[in-house]
Design a protein around this motif. Structure first.
Motif, PDB file in Angstrom:
ATOM      1  N   SER A  27      12.182  -1.095   0.592  1.00 13.77           N
ATOM      2  CA  SER A  27      13.487  -2.114   0.423  1.00 13.77           C
ATOM      3  C   SER A  27      12.852  -3.190  -0.862  1.00 13.77           C
ATOM      4  N   LYS A  28      11.644  -3.237  -1.081  1.00 12.56           N
ATOM      5  CA  LYS A  28      11.297  -4.243  -1.884  1.00 12.56           C
ATOM      6  C   LYS A  28      11.736  -3.664  -3.484  1.00 12.56           C
ATOM      7  N   ASP A  47      10.237  -1.387   5.136  1.00  8.84           N
ATOM      8  CA  ASP A  47       9.815  -2.471   4.426  1.00  8.84           C
ATOM      9  C   ASP A  47       9.476  -2.454   2.887  1.00  8.84           C
TER      10      ASP A  47
END
Length: 289
Positions: free
Chosen positions: A288-289, A285
């Protein structure tokens, strides 16, 4: 149909006629216990009856499992490296079964044939290749329904009961369970140790941790980093591991640890599988930002 080479006497007669013997380098110990054969065949039938799939068998040998699987009338991909059993398949199996597709040579170089197929895989896997075969299947097969494999008992128990880079890696793709312990006397020639029959069941696609090759690379880097120093504190491995030199990755991993509520002073061997998976999800998470 039962393989014509299902007993010690039949197998030895075949060896004598061809002037060959079992090859240790290929891990050739042939299953002769028909109860185990029928158990595996029953599992295959369950899938044949309920799903539109094909089958594959890694290392067909003398056809102990091959014949009952082929009887289910599904397209079945047969992988074999030993020329003696390739010839046996060409002479005795392929003429009887139009649904059999034989692939000669090293299975590791041929498994790509299965990658786009809806397939369930069987195999009596040689110890030195088990890890690589499982890795190829879980990573490469896009429509894999899982598999049933004969492996060394010690390997199976480590895979199910212990945390290792392999067991945690596989847990990102699916679950492994031990179906049966198989005594060494169920084989000929008799191996030195007992075996276990394991089943791998993939997670449904929406539950998969990895949605891209980049996700998979991050997951692999995480596990290589942590298990590089299994007994070291995680913060030490993050700092010193050769697999985590990227400062962005180090920062993201430490942040993921904080979000997961994991003390960076803990050691990987102290974490359970759910904690590894949660950590992996938070790391993905963040990156992937």
């Amino acid at each position: 149909m039962k393989s014509p080479y299902s007993t010690k006497t039949e197998i030895q007669r075949f060896f004598d006629s061809k002037q060959i013997s079992a090859q240790k380098k290929f891990g050739q110990n042939f299953l002769i216990d028909q109860n185990i054969v029928q158990f595996i065949a029953g599992k295959a039938k369950d899938f044949a009856d309920s799903k539109d799939i094909c089958f594959a068998e890694i290392g067909i040998g003398l056809g102990t499992i091959t014949y009952p699987i082929l009887d289910l009338k599904k397209t079945t991909h047969l992988f074999e490296i030993d020329r003696a059993y390739i010839k046996l398949a060409e002479e005795e199996i392929l003429p009887k079964y139009s649904n059999a597709k034989l692939h000669e040579g090293d299975a590791l170089k041929n498994l790509h044939i299965l990658f786009q197929l809806p397939v369930f895989v069987f195999g009596n896997l040689p110890y030195h290749l088990t890890t690589e075969i499982l890795n190829q299947l879980v990573i490469g097969c896009k429509q894999w329904f899982g598999g049933i494999f004969m492996v060394q008992k010690e390997f199976a128990e480590r895979l199910v009961k212990e945390n290792s880079s392999l067991s945690i890696f596989l847990s990102g793709f699916g679950s492994v369970k031990i179906l049966k312990t198989v005594h060494k006397n169920c084989f000929f020639p008799i191996p030195k140790i007992h075996s276990s029959l394991i089943q791998f069941t993939p997670h449904p696609k929406p539950e998969l941790l990895f949605q891209s090759e980049n996700d998979l690379e991050i997951w692999s880097t995480l596990l290589r980093t942590l298990f590089w120093g299994k007994r070291k504190q995680i913060q030490v491995s993050v700092r010193e591991s050769p697999f985590s030199k990227d400062l962005k990755f180090q920062s993201a991993l430490l942040s993921a640890m904080e979000i997961s509520g994991l003390d960076p002073k803990r050691r990987p061997e102290e974490l359970n599988r759910e904690q590894f998976l949660n950590l992996g999800q938070h790391l993905l998470d963040i990156l992937s930002k």
